[in-house]
Design an enzyme around this catalytic site. Structure first.
Site, short mmCIF file in Angstrom:
data_model
loop_
_atom_site.label_atom_id
_atom_site.label_comp_id
_atom_site.label_asym_id
_atom_site.label_seq_id
_atom_site.Cartn_x
_atom_site.Cartn_y
_atom_site.Cartn_z
N CYS A 46 2.89 2.10 3.11
CA CYS A 46 4.77 0.74 2.91
C CYS A 46 5.20 1.74 1.75
CB CYS A 46 4.29 -0.99 3.02
SG CYS A 46 2.85 -1.48 3.71
N CYS A 61 0.75 -0.90 0.47
CA CYS A 61 0.32 0.27 -0.44
C CYS A 61 1.14 1.51 -0.02
CB CYS A 61 -0.42 -0.10 1.48
SG CYS A 61 -0.44 -0.52 2.98
#
Lengths: 76, 315
Positions: A13, A10
């Site tokens: 991250c 995502c």
């Protein structure tokens, strides 16, 4: 030193990985940064909220996008 | 305070009457934007601070080994305050299953967590008042408990991908944060949230303002009022693709309600936006089979529609 960024890919991250690289560059230390995206591997660390940060196989943060400064404090 | 600001801007700066079409639309826009942004900053800060005490790792610990009834209510309540970005759906699901938490209870948590979140709360509170906000939370919790219970009763364990059961879960103690770290975390969250949604909010409020000023009164009563039984299901179906735009959708709903949409219809729309989303289903597909996703969607959708009808009757 081995640093692992745990995350399924995502946005947060990816940002965490960038911050980690930035922190290392600023501190001028030698570290191996890895991105762990496989769920079974992430779960092996007992982490349930991503992104998580692992330094030398020790989970230091989970579910938070740490800033460059915060990461520098963890690495020092 | 926000109303005064809007009054002042429309009448003294623009020299418009608040009762004129343009004046009314501008007034609606200024009033909503300032009020919602201010409330959001404060609420996200407070809730993020509370949240820092309930990471999913702790929720898992609290839920495992509890009696089903207690665990179910607890899961719904913890879902309200627990942090959980949709990208954590998969690790969360696996973690719960590994800890031996029943599937139904896991779903209760997965349903309650997105439905009752601080953003929808702020929007509901500022737009519809505390009564509807409280009812929304209450019904959101009840929906999560019942839907989870139904999924549990249907014995769907075999529709969980088998690799989930094979994953070995490590134990890692997560370090406790200090109060100062929690405050910083809460502040960052509040600022990030506002940064992320302000544009959607402005667009939504802009469209809402236009509806407010230009759509004729009672125009919608004919199509989406209490008497139209199809209004609620249609609202639910329309809500699914609006996933990330709960913020932008609500100001439009507000304006539509003033034009005659029934409150229950508006609320089920809101619930559908938050609870049912395509990205979430795609993520869930990694851990459960299509049949269980279908059942999850069906149970939640039926629940939301029922809540819409109930609201329309009691409000």
């Amino acid at each position: 030193m081995t640093i692992k960024v745990l995350g399924t890919g995502c946005k947060k991250c990816k940002e965490l990985e960038q911050n980690v690289r930035e922190a290392i560059a600023q501190l001028g230390i030698n570290a191996d940064v890895q991105k762990v995206e496989e769920i079974p591997q992430i779960m092996r660390y007992g982490v349930m909220s991503t992104p998580a940060l692992v330094i030398d196989e020790k989970v230091v943060s989970a579910g938070k996008l740490l800033s460059v400064e915060e990461i520098k404090a963890l690495l020092a | 305070m926000f109303k005064k600001l809007a009054d002042w801007f429309v009448e003294d700066v623009l020299h418009l009457s608040v009762t004129s079409k343009l004046g009314g639309a501008v007034h609606f826009f200024i009033y909503d934007t300032t009020k919602i942004l201010a409330l959001l900053l404060v609420m996200v800060f407070i809730i993020s601070f509370i949240r820092s005490y309930v990471p999913p790792e702790k929720v898992k610990m609290w839920l495992s080994g509890k009696k089903k009834g207690i665990a179910s209510v607890l899961a719904a309540l913890l879902g309200v305050v627990s942090p959980f970005c949709s990208c954590s759906t998969v690790p969360l699901f696996i973690g719960f299953v590994e800890a031996g938490i029943p599937l139904g209870i896991t779903f209760t948590f997965l349903i309650s967590s997105p439905i009752v979140n601080e953003i929808s709360l702020v929007m509901l509170f500022s737009i519809f008042g505390w009564k509807i906000a409280v009812l929304y939370v209450l019904f959101g919790i009840i929906l999560a408990i019942i839907a989870g219970w139904v999924i549990g009763k249907l014995r769907m364990e075999k529709y969980v991908e088998s690799y989930v059961y094979e994953i070995k879960l490590g134990e890692t103690p997560i370090e406790e944060m200090t109060i100062k770290q929690r405050l910083v975390y809460a502040k960052n969250n509040a600022v990030d949230t506002v940064k992320k949604i302000w544009l959607f909010l402005l667009i939504g409020i802009g469209i809402g303002a236009w509806i407010h000023g230009y759509v004729p009164e009672d125009f919608l009563v004919r199509y989406a009022g209490k008497d139209n039984l199809f209004a609620v299901p249609i609202a639910v179906v329309l809500g699914v693709p609006l996933y990330s735009n709960a913020v932008g959708s609500l100001p439009m709903i507000e304006a539509l309600m003033l034009k005659g949409i029934a409150p229950g219809t508006a609320l089920s729309f809101m619930m559908a936006i938050t609870a049912l989303s395509f990205p979430e289903m795609v993520l869930l597909r990694k851990v459960i089979k299509p049949k269980l996703i279908g059942i999850f969607v069906a149970v939640v959708a039926i629940g939301i529609i029922a809540i819409g009808y109930i609201f329309n009757i009691i409000l």
